[in-house]
Design an enzyme around this catalytic site. Structure first.
Site, PDB file in Angstrom:
ATOM      1  CG  ASP A  67       5.394   3.467   1.752  1.00 43.79           C
ATOM      2  OD1 ASP A  67       5.267   2.930   0.669  1.00 43.79           O
ATOM      3  OD2 ASP A  67       4.339   3.873   2.537  1.00 43.79           O
ATOM      4  CG  ASN A 136      -3.333   8.014  10.441  1.00 45.33           C
ATOM      5  OD1 ASN A 136      -3.109   8.292   9.336  1.00 45.33           O
ATOM      6  ND2 ASN A 136      -2.830   7.183  11.358  1.00 45.33           N
ATOM      7  CG  HIS A 138      -0.658   7.146   7.270  1.00 46.68           C
ATOM      8  ND1 HIS A 138      -1.553   6.335   7.575  1.00 46.68           N
ATOM      9  CD2 HIS A 138      -0.605   6.878   5.848  1.00 46.68           C
ATOM     10  CE1 HIS A 138      -1.895   5.409   7.004  1.00 46.68           C
ATOM     11  NE2 HIS A 138      -1.333   5.575   5.643  1.00 46.68           N
ATOM     12  CD  GLU A 143       1.148   5.517  10.699  1.00 50.00           C
ATOM     13  OE1 GLU A 143       0.000   6.194  10.855  1.00 50.00           O
ATOM     14  OE2 GLU A 143       0.815   4.190  10.189  1.00 50.00           O
TER      15      GLU A 143
HETATM   16  C1  F6R Z   1       1.442   3.889   0.386  1.00 56.98           C
HETATM   17  C2  F6R Z   1       1.490   4.769   1.296  1.00 56.98           C
HETATM   18  C3  F6R Z   1       0.444   5.241   2.220  1.00 56.98           C
HETATM   19  C4  F6R Z   1      -1.006   5.281   1.155  1.00 56.98           C
HETATM   20  C5  F6R Z   1      -2.102   5.809   2.323  1.00 56.98           C
HETATM   21  C6  F6R Z   1      -3.563   5.654   1.649  1.00 56.98           C
HETATM   22  O1  F6R Z   1       2.792   3.812  -0.465  1.00 56.98           O
HETATM   23  O2  F6R Z   1       2.409   5.426   1.279  1.00 56.98           O
HETATM   24  O3  F6R Z   1       0.677   6.443   2.809  1.00 56.98           O
HETATM   25  O4  F6R Z   1      -0.854   6.380   0.552  1.00 56.98           O
HETATM   26  O5  F6R Z   1      -2.150   4.525   3.484  1.00 56.98           O
HETATM   27  O6  F6R Z   1      -3.906   4.348   1.269  1.00 56.98           O
HETATM   28  P1  F6R Z   1      -5.181   3.942   0.297  1.00 56.98           P
HETATM   29  O7  F6R Z   1      -4.695   4.705  -1.069  1.00 56.98           O
HETATM   30  O8  F6R Z   1      -5.197   2.652   0.265  1.00 56.98           O
HETATM   31  O9  F6R Z   1      -6.142   4.856   0.826  1.00 56.98           O
END
Ligand code: F6R
Length: 255
Positions: A67, A136, A138, A143
């Protein structure tokens, strides 16, 4: 699905890095799907360390990131392109031309999503996709409520994700509100998936994702249907699973 136990963040990072490094050793021209966020930082540090010791060679690898924020260019320190440059790409011998992220400066959403999908197909698909998980459930920026059928698409970020990401920006107002993300369909097409999870804040959602109903309300729950998923999680993240399904965890010290 394999669930691997790790004592703490460092040990989780090392185990996950071992799996990535085995992939690179076994197939030097692997297409690696990569993630940003706090979780993979330790994994990237470990990969850099092994590269510096001469144990890993990235020269034939390709990477595709999950992303990117819409509106941020790669020189913006808050962009995911910058994150990947700083935390991995600049410190290993990967060819910059082989590293790919959605282009946050492309404001034509349809064009950018088509370009990124076509790129992944041209590369032959993702061999190993590294994932983190949001509180959540995701995955990428998919989401809760996002259709499982989507490939790369542009999303409006939820309030909770904007709040969670605010720590990386000078102020809440500067957190972008849209992002390009690979969709769950594209993620599920990866040949192998490696989900890395750390910390008590992820314990409930990890259990719901791996053992609860498969529903778009918990995007990560679809991983239950993938034929080759490895979850590497630390003790805190596994707290609920250790209690409810202790026999499902490999390396569980209490078994
Ligand atoms: C980032 C991504 C997000 C993260 C998720 C967890 O490229 O795809 O889905 O993997 O938000 O983030 P952290 O590791 O910061 O808890």
């Amino acid at each position: 699905m394999k669930i691997l136990y790790a004592d703490n963040y460092q040990s989780m990072s090392r185990k996950a890095a071992n799996i990535l490094s085995a992939q690179i050793i076994l197939k030097s021209n692997s297409v690696l799907g990569l993630a940003t966020g706090s979780t993979p930082l330790g994994i990237y540090r470990q990969l850099i360390d092994w590269y510096q010791k001469g144990d890993l060679d990235f020269c034939a690898c390709h990477t595709v990131n999950l992303d990117e924020y819409v509106g941020l260019d790669p020189q913006n320190p808050q962009s995911y392109a910058w994150f990947m440059q700083s935390n991995l790409f600049r410190q290993i011998n990967i060819d910059p031309a082989n590293t790919h992220l959605p282009d946050g400066t492309q404001m034509d959403e349809m064009l950018e999503c088509q370009r990124y999908n076509a790129l992944i197909h041209r590369l032959g698909g993702v061999d190993l996709q590294l994932l983190g998980i949001g509180r959540n459930g995701h995955i990428g920026f998919n989401e809760p409520g996002t259709a499982f059928e989507k490939e790369t698409h542009c999303v409006r970020l939820t309030e909770s994700t904007i709040q969670a990401n605010a720590r990386f920006f000078p102020s809440l107002e500067q957190v972008p509100t849209r992002a390009y993300t690979m969709g769950m369909k594209a993620i599920m097409q990866a040949r192998k998936i490696l989900l890395a999870v750390s910390g008590a804040a992820k314990a409930d959602i990890l259990e719901a994702s791996l053992f609860g109903p498969i529903t778009p309300q918990v995007p990560a729950s679809i991983l239950q249907l993938h034929p080759d998923v490895t979850v590497v999680a630390d003790q805190e993240a596994l707290a609920v699973i250790l209690h409810a399904h202790p026999d499902q965890i490999a390396g569980n010290p209490s078994c």
